[in-house]
Design a protein around this motif. Structure first.
Motif, PDB file in Angstrom:
ATOM      1  N   LEU A  76       0.837  -1.198   0.000  1.00  0.00           N
ATOM      2  CA  LEU A  76       0.000   0.000   0.000  1.00  0.00           C
ATOM      3  C   LEU A  76       0.872   1.249   0.000  1.00  0.00           C
ATOM      4  O   LEU A  76       0.606   2.198  -0.740  1.00  0.00           O
ATOM      5  CB  LEU A  76      -0.929   0.009   1.211  1.00  0.00           C
ATOM      6  CG  LEU A  76      -1.868   1.230   1.295  1.00  0.00           C
ATOM      7  CD1 LEU A  76      -2.805   1.290   0.101  1.00  0.00           C
ATOM      8  CD2 LEU A  76      -2.680   1.205   2.598  1.00  0.00           C
TER       9      LEU A  76
ATOM     10  N   ALA B  56       2.259   1.804  -3.466  1.00  0.00           N
ATOM     11  CA  ALA B  56       1.212   2.194  -4.413  1.00  0.00           C
ATOM     12  C   ALA B  56       0.763   3.629  -4.166  1.00  0.00           C
ATOM     13  O   ALA B  56       0.552   4.398  -5.109  1.00  0.00           O
ATOM     14  CB  ALA B  56       0.027   1.239  -4.302  1.00  0.00           C
ATOM     15  N   VAL B  57       0.625   4.011  -2.896  1.00  0.00           N
ATOM     16  CA  VAL B  57       0.225   5.377  -2.549  1.00  0.00           C
ATOM     17  C   VAL B  57       1.290   6.370  -3.016  1.00  0.00           C
ATOM     18  O   VAL B  57       0.974   7.432  -3.562  1.00  0.00           O
ATOM     19  CB  VAL B  57      -0.016   5.509  -1.033  1.00  0.00           C
ATOM     20  CG1 VAL B  57      -0.105   6.978  -0.623  1.00  0.00           C
ATOM     21  CG2 VAL B  57      -1.297   4.788  -0.646  1.00  0.00           C
TER      22      VAL B  57
ATOM     23  N   GLN C 293       3.281   6.030  -5.513  1.00  0.00           N
ATOM     24  CA  GLN C 293       3.209   6.118  -6.968  1.00  0.00           C
ATOM     25  C   GLN C 293       2.060   7.016  -7.403  1.00  0.00           C
ATOM     26  O   GLN C 293       2.201   7.829  -8.319  1.00  0.00           O
ATOM     27  CB  GLN C 293       3.055   4.720  -7.571  1.00  0.00           C
ATOM     28  CG  GLN C 293       4.306   3.867  -7.421  1.00  0.00           C
ATOM     29  CD  GLN C 293       4.060   2.401  -7.722  1.00  0.00           C
ATOM     30  OE1 GLN C 293       2.931   1.928  -7.718  1.00  0.00           O
ATOM     31  NE2 GLN C 293       5.120   1.658  -7.980  1.00  0.00           N
ATOM     32  N   VAL C 294       0.913   6.874  -6.737  1.00  0.00           N
ATOM     33  CA  VAL C 294      -0.238   7.710  -7.067  1.00  0.00           C
ATOM     34  C   VAL C 294       0.053   9.158  -6.724  1.00  0.00           C
ATOM     35  O   VAL C 294      -0.269  10.079  -7.487  1.00  0.00           O
ATOM     36  CB  VAL C 294      -1.500   7.220  -6.330  1.00  0.00           C
ATOM     37  CG1 VAL C 294      -2.636   8.218  -6.486  1.00  0.00           C
ATOM     38  CG2 VAL C 294      -1.930   5.866  -6.868  1.00  0.00           C
TER      39      VAL C 294
ATOM     40  N   SER D 213       2.961   1.181 -11.753  1.00  0.00           N
ATOM     41  CA  SER D 213       2.387   2.327 -11.063  1.00  0.00           C
ATOM     42  C   SER D 213       0.885   2.465 -11.276  1.00  0.00           C
ATOM     43  O   SER D 213       0.260   3.389 -10.762  1.00  0.00           O
ATOM     44  CB  SER D 213       3.079   3.619 -11.528  1.00  0.00           C
ATOM     45  OG  SER D 213       2.954   3.774 -12.929  1.00  0.00           O
TER      46      SER D 213
ATOM     47  N   THR E 247      -3.013   0.110 -12.320  1.00  0.00           N
ATOM     48  CA  THR E 247      -3.834  -1.020 -11.917  1.00  0.00           C
ATOM     49  C   THR E 247      -3.303  -2.325 -12.522  1.00  0.00           C
ATOM     50  O   THR E 247      -2.959  -2.370 -13.706  1.00  0.00           O
ATOM     51  CB  THR E 247      -5.286  -0.805 -12.387  1.00  0.00           C
ATOM     52  OG1 THR E 247      -5.887   0.237 -11.605  1.00  0.00           O
ATOM     53  CG2 THR E 247      -6.118  -2.075 -12.243  1.00  0.00           C
TER      54      THR E 247
ATOM     55  N   ALA F 152      -6.470  -0.327   1.907  1.00  0.00           N
ATOM     56  CA  ALA F 152      -6.969   0.714   1.020  1.00  0.00           C
ATOM     57  C   ALA F 152      -6.713   2.094   1.625  1.00  0.00           C
ATOM     58  O   ALA F 152      -6.626   2.251   2.851  1.00  0.00           O
ATOM     59  CB  ALA F 152      -8.462   0.523   0.766  1.00  0.00           C
TER      60      ALA F 152
ATOM     61  N   THR G 144      -8.506   9.308  -5.493  1.00  0.00           N
ATOM     62  CA  THR G 144      -8.329   7.948  -5.984  1.00  0.00           C
ATOM     63  C   THR G 144      -8.278   6.981  -4.814  1.00  0.00           C
ATOM     64  O   THR G 144      -7.551   7.215  -3.847  1.00  0.00           O
ATOM     65  CB  THR G 144      -7.014   7.814  -6.788  1.00  0.00           C
ATOM     66  OG1 THR G 144      -7.074   8.648  -7.949  1.00  0.00           O
ATOM     67  CG2 THR G 144      -6.778   6.376  -7.232  1.00  0.00           C
TER      68      THR G 144
ATOM     69  N   VAL H 272      -6.833   3.768  -3.530  1.00  0.00           N
ATOM     70  CA  VAL H 272      -5.752   2.835  -3.806  1.00  0.00           C
ATOM     71  C   VAL H 272      -6.036   1.555  -3.027  1.00  0.00           C
ATOM     72  O   VAL H 272      -6.182   1.586  -1.805  1.00  0.00           O
ATOM     73  CB  VAL H 272      -4.386   3.408  -3.387  1.00  0.00           C
ATOM     74  CG1 VAL H 272      -3.272   2.430  -3.725  1.00  0.00           C
ATOM     75  CG2 VAL H 272      -4.153   4.760  -4.060  1.00  0.00           C
TER      76      VAL H 272
ATOM     77  N   GLN I 202      -3.298  -4.757  -7.320  1.00  0.00           N
ATOM     78  CA  GLN I 202      -3.133  -3.329  -7.036  1.00  0.00           C
ATOM     79  C   GLN I 202      -4.125  -2.599  -7.921  1.00  0.00           C
ATOM     80  O   GLN I 202      -3.952  -2.551  -9.142  1.00  0.00           O
ATOM     81  CB  GLN I 202      -1.709  -2.858  -7.327  1.00  0.00           C
ATOM     82  CG  GLN I 202      -1.514  -1.360  -7.156  1.00  0.00           C
ATOM     83  CD  GLN I 202      -0.085  -0.931  -7.433  1.00  0.00           C
ATOM     84  OE1 GLN I 202       0.828  -1.292  -6.689  1.00  0.00           O
ATOM     85  NE2 GLN I 202       0.137  -0.173  -8.508  1.00  0.00           N
TER      86      GLN I 202
ATOM     87  N   LEU J 155      -6.428   0.905  -8.746  1.00  0.00           N
ATOM     88  CA  LEU J 155      -6.726   2.322  -8.566  1.00  0.00           C
ATOM     89  C   LEU J 155      -8.177   2.505  -8.983  1.00  0.00           C
ATOM     90  O   LEU J 155      -8.575   2.033 -10.059  1.00  0.00           O
ATOM     91  CB  LEU J 155      -5.808   3.202  -9.419  1.00  0.00           C
ATOM     92  CG  LEU J 155      -4.304   2.962  -9.297  1.00  0.00           C
ATOM     93  CD1 LEU J 155      -3.537   3.955 -10.162  1.00  0.00           C
ATOM     94  CD2 LEU J 155      -3.855   3.015  -7.857  1.00  0.00           C
TER      95      LEU J 155
END
Length: 245
Positions: free
Chosen positions: A37, A40-41, A43-44, A81, A83, A197, A203, A205, A239, A241
């Motif tokens: 997480l 991923a966060v 990257q977003v 980076s 989905t 999440a 968004t 994630v 992963q 989005l």
């Protein structure tokens, strides 16, 4: 020993080293990191840092329907980076030893609906026919094992409401377990899927992973002269989005 014999032996040794080194380089365990997480966060956040911040979610809570976003970020084994969904499995390779095979695809669709802080509906579909692995020579064998010509998709359907907690709408990271039906290779199993999440700049994630078995889904492990064995246990990972539908 003659000079010619010494040269010949030296040449054989060099060739063996080159071939062995090439084999190691080709089959080395270069699997990407497991889903996270935090990663991923980040990257977003990096993706949206140069653009306007979406305050809609913060202003109106998280009520409504959220759909998978496949436009944001990129899908590849270096960055991942955006989905994606896929698998991880341990294999034993000749002359190399233990390695991790990872397969992923960015072809994901679906959505979930939130009422208050509770997810009341969720359905996701993954196109298994587009899965590629971190070693391209595995790809066709993976497709054969999954029999994607007959079973091209995997799906997950939520079967029980899922409470995200009061902090979810404020951007707090949440850890939950989703109960639902996971279908792979035409076989459906009821599972409890651990998920994390976080709402980031409009968004959602979502990341998660769950261990399953090949035999549980009637999947026969692929084989080759190089692959000595493949673990029956594998990990489904995702992963996602999601943005407001």
């Amino acid at each position: 020993m003659s000079t010619r014999a010494k040269v010949l032996i030296a040449g054989v040794v060099v060739v063996a080293i080159v071939i062995g080194g090439g084999l190691w380089w080709f089959l080395r365990d270069d699997a990407p990191e497991e889903v996270s997480l935090d990663a991923a966060v980040d990257q977003v956040t990096d993706t949206t840092a140069s653009g306007p911040t979406d305050t809609t979610a913060a202003a109106s809570g998280i009520d409504g329907t959220w759909a998978v976003d496949t436009e944001t970020g990129e899908f590849d084994f270096e960055t991942a980076s955006g989905t994606f969904a896929g698998f991880r499995v341990q294999e034993e390779l000749s002359s190399v030893g233990s390695a991790t095979a990872v397969g992923r695809t960015g072809d994901v669709s679906g959505s979930f609906t939130i009422e208050g802080t509770t997810v009341t509906e969720a359905d996701f579909e993954v196109d298994l026919s587009t899965i590629t692995t971190n070693e391209s020579r595995r790809d066709s064998r993976v497709q054969d094992a999954l029999e994607t010509d007959q079973f091209p998709t995997a799906t997950f359907t939520l079967t029980e409401p899922l409470d995200l907690g009061d902090g979810a709408a404020d951007g707090e990271a949440v850890s939950v377990t989703a109960t639902g039906d996971l279908t792979i290779h035409g076989v459906t199993e009821s599972v409890e899927f651990p998920l994390e999440a976080q709402l980031v700049d409009g968004t959602v994630v979502l990341v998660g992973s769950i261990d399953q078995t090949l035999t549980g889904y009637d999947i026969e492990a692929p084989s080759s002269p190089v692959v000595l064995s493949i673990s029956d246990e594998f990990t489904v990972e995702l992963q996602f989005l999601l943005v407001r539908a």
